[in-house]
Structure formats: structure tokens, C-alpha cells
Design a protein around this motif. Structure first.
Motif, PDB file in Angstrom:
ATOM      1  N   TYR A  23       0.826  -1.215   0.000  1.00 32.73           N
ATOM      2  CA  TYR A  23       0.000   0.000   0.000  1.00 32.73           C
ATOM      3  C   TYR A  23       0.856   1.259   0.000  1.00 32.73           C
ATOM      4  N   SER A  77       2.065   2.737  -3.204  1.00 34.12           N
ATOM      5  CA  SER A  77       1.103   3.418  -4.086  1.00 34.12           C
ATOM      6  C   SER A  77       0.877   4.877  -3.692  1.00 34.12           C
ATOM      7  N   THR A 117      -5.163   2.529 -13.382  1.00 34.63           N
ATOM      8  CA  THR A 117      -4.321   2.852 -12.226  1.00 34.63           C
ATOM      9  C   THR A 117      -5.157   3.403 -11.089  1.00 34.63           C
ATOM     10  N   VAL A 169      -5.189   1.570  -7.473  1.00 32.29           N
ATOM     11  CA  VAL A 169      -4.766   2.271  -6.251  1.00 32.29           C
ATOM     12  C   VAL A 169      -5.865   2.191  -5.186  1.00 32.29           C
ATOM     13  N   GLN A 207      -5.806  -1.259  -3.841  1.00 35.94           N
ATOM     14  CA  GLN A 207      -4.696  -1.419  -2.903  1.00 35.94           C
ATOM     15  C   GLN A 207      -5.043  -0.870  -1.527  1.00 35.94           C
TER      16      GLN A 207
END
Length: 315
Positions: free
Chosen positions: A63, A66, A86, A90, A93
Motif C-alpha cells: 500500500y 502506491s 491505475t 490504487v 490497494q
């Protein structure tokens, strides 16, 4: 004003989120890397608790990696230039780390509960490292399965002629997101939280007994268990409970069409103020490891002593 035309004014995010995410990144990256390295170096003597800690640190590290994208996004006035996939990844994540951390902390708490409240249990003693790795595999599977719908709901959109990355879902999908959001809160937070509370209530009854009333093996684990309880409660108080409370309230409010735009914005601001602090668990989890693993504290102290003596010698 129609529900979909309600545009929030959230300038506070341009300061709060980049600052908090930067702190989490600067602290969380080295701390979790050190935890993983420390456990890897002592992998021949892994315990069941350190196996859970290792998986917890991996989730946190993934995490934290990111966060630079989010720091850039919010520092550029909520502008997302990195594409739709993306954005979805994210957000995935974030929720994978969040609910993975909760479940691994639950596993650690149950493990400690069995050691304190049922120290002579043969069932507990027969379950070794292989069983623990299997539990970790089940946890990862459950977390990924729980959070996969994030890929469906999270998306990019256009606001004020700028591309943004929606956290939960675009405004026009609020109604369809609501059942999933509530289900995720119940299964990914409420049930584990109640389980942890049950474990800690039972552990507290044992730990509050006089030393002569408990066995030697339990007495040795007493201080370690108390430290773990304090830190896990701290993690929940700072990261998990405020986030899930405000998120649930916001989901309820934004799913009601008749609620005025200003009211929805007020609940959105409160929720989004707690969201960056949900990521603070990536810093607090390594602290849990440090204060509950004596061997790690001693090796760290030894390393600091060597560095300090070398510094004095060179000076």
C-alpha cells in the motif's frame, strides 16, 4: 439541485491528504521494509505470530508504494493523470491493505487469546507453522475477494474540466455501491472488530488476576499481551473505527436522493478527513511488531549501540 450535479468543494484535501500521505510514506516504507527484513533474517525460528506479522508488513508495504501517486494527485488539486486502470488499482490497494490489516490483526489477537486463555489446549499446540501459512492464504483470498468489486466501482471522471479518481464510486452509481459498501464494512470491519473485542475481554479477565493465581507460562506472556492489546486498540482508535463510522454515515446520506447538497458535502468532508488516517495503520503496525517482539527490540538496540560507538570513535 439534482443528486448527480452536486459538486463538492474540498480544497482542504490539497493540504491535509498530501501531508498525511507523505508522513505515512516516509515512515511506513522503511519501517515495514525493516520488519520484513528482520523476519526474513530470522526465518528459521519463525513463530506463528511473526508469520502473521510478516503478512501484515507485506500488505502495508504494498500500500505504501502506491502513495506517491495519491500525493501527486491531491497536491495537484485532485487531478488524476495516471489513467482509469491505475485509479481502480490504487483504490483496490487501499482497501486490500485496510481489510488485510484488520484480518491479520484479528489473527494475531486470536493467537494471543489462545496462548493466554487456553495455554494447555492440545488443539492449539498441534496447529503449527503450516496451519498458520494456510490461514494467511485464506485471509489473502478473502481480502482480495472482498475488495475486487472496487475495480468495478472506482473509476475516473470529469469535474471542473479536470480528470479525477473517485474513491468509492462516481456519483451516479451511489445507489448501486451502497449495498456493497455496507457489506464490506460488516464483513471486513464489524465482524473482526467484535471478534477482537471478545478475545480482549477474555484476556483482560486473565491478565487482571493476581500472579499467584495463574501459571508460569501465562505470567511470562502477560506484559507482551498487555502491550499488544494497547497498540491494537490504538490502531483501531486512530485508523479503523473513525474511518468506518464516517464512511457508513456518508454512504447512508449520499444514497438518499432528498438530502440537500450541502448536507452531503458536510458528511463527505468528515469522511474524507478520516480517510488519510486510515492509512496510518501502515506506520502503527510496525510499532506493534517492535513492542511485542523482544528479539527484534534487542537486535535493534544492539545495532544502535554499534552505530553510536562507531560514531563516537570516528569523532
Amino acid at each position: 439541485m439534482g443528486k448527480d450535479s452536486c459538486t463538492y468543494h474540498e480544497e482542504f484535501k490539497q493540504i491535509l491528504l498530501p501531508v498525511v500521505y507523505s508522513v505515512v510514506f516516509v515512515l511506513g516504507l522503511p519501517l515495514n521494509f525493516i520488519v520484513i527484513a528482520q523476519i526474513w533474517l530470522s526465518r528459521k525460528s519463525l513463530t506463528r505470530t511473526t508469520i502473521y506479522m510478516l503478512n501484515l508488513a507485506v500488505a502495508d508495504l504494498l500500500y505504501v508504494c502506491s502513495l506517491p501517486l495519491l500525493i501527486y494527485n491531491y497536491s495537484q488539486k485532485d487531478y488524476w493523470p495516471f489513467g482509469d486502470f491505475t485509479c481502480r488499482f490504487v483504490r483496490f490497494q487501499f482497501y486490500t491493505n485496510l481489510h488485510g490489516s484488520i484480518l491479520f490483526l484479528t489473527c494475531i489477537s486470536i493467537q494471543r487469546y489462545l496462548g493466554i486463555c487456553h495455554p494447555l489446549s492440545t488443539w492449539h499446540k498441534k496447529r503449527g507453522k503450516g496451519f498458520t501459512w494456510m490461514v494467511c492464504g485464506v485471509v489473502w483470498f478473502l481480502v482480495v475477494a472482498q475488495c475486487l468489486p472496487t475495480f468495478v466501482f472506482a473509476a475516473t471522471g470529469i469535474q471542473r474540466n479536470r480528470t479525477v479518481c473517485y474513491d468509492l464510486s462516481p456519483p451516479d452509481r451511489s445507489a448501486s455501491y451502497f449495498p456493497y459498501g455496507i457489506t464490506l464494512t460488516v464483513t471486513g470491519f464489524l465482524i473482526p472488530f467484535v471478534s477482537i473485542l471478545g478475545c480482549y475481554c477474555c484476556m483482560t479477565k486473565i491478565l487482571c488476576q493476581k500472579d499467584e493465581m495463574i501459571g508460569l507460562a501465562v505470567r511470562k506472556k502477560k506484559d507482551k499481551a498487555i502491550r499488544m492489546i494497547v497498540i491494537v486498540v490504538l490502531v483501531f482508535a486512530i485508523s479503523f473505527f473513525p474511518f468506518h463510522l464516517t464512511k457508513t454515515l456518508y454512504l447512508i446520506i449520499r444514497s438518499i436522493p432528498e438530502v440537500p447538497c450541502l448536507t452531503r458535502q458536510a458528511f463527505a468532508i468528515v469522511y474524507k478527513c478520516t480517510r488519510p488516517f486510515a492509512s496510518m495503520n501502515s506506520v502503527l503496525d510496525p510499532i506493534l511488531f517492535y513492542f511485542t517482539q523482544r528479539k527484534f527490540r534487542e537486535s535493534t538496540r544492539h545495532l544502535l549501540d554499534k552505530v553510536s560507538s562507531k560514531w563516537k570513535h570516528d569523532s
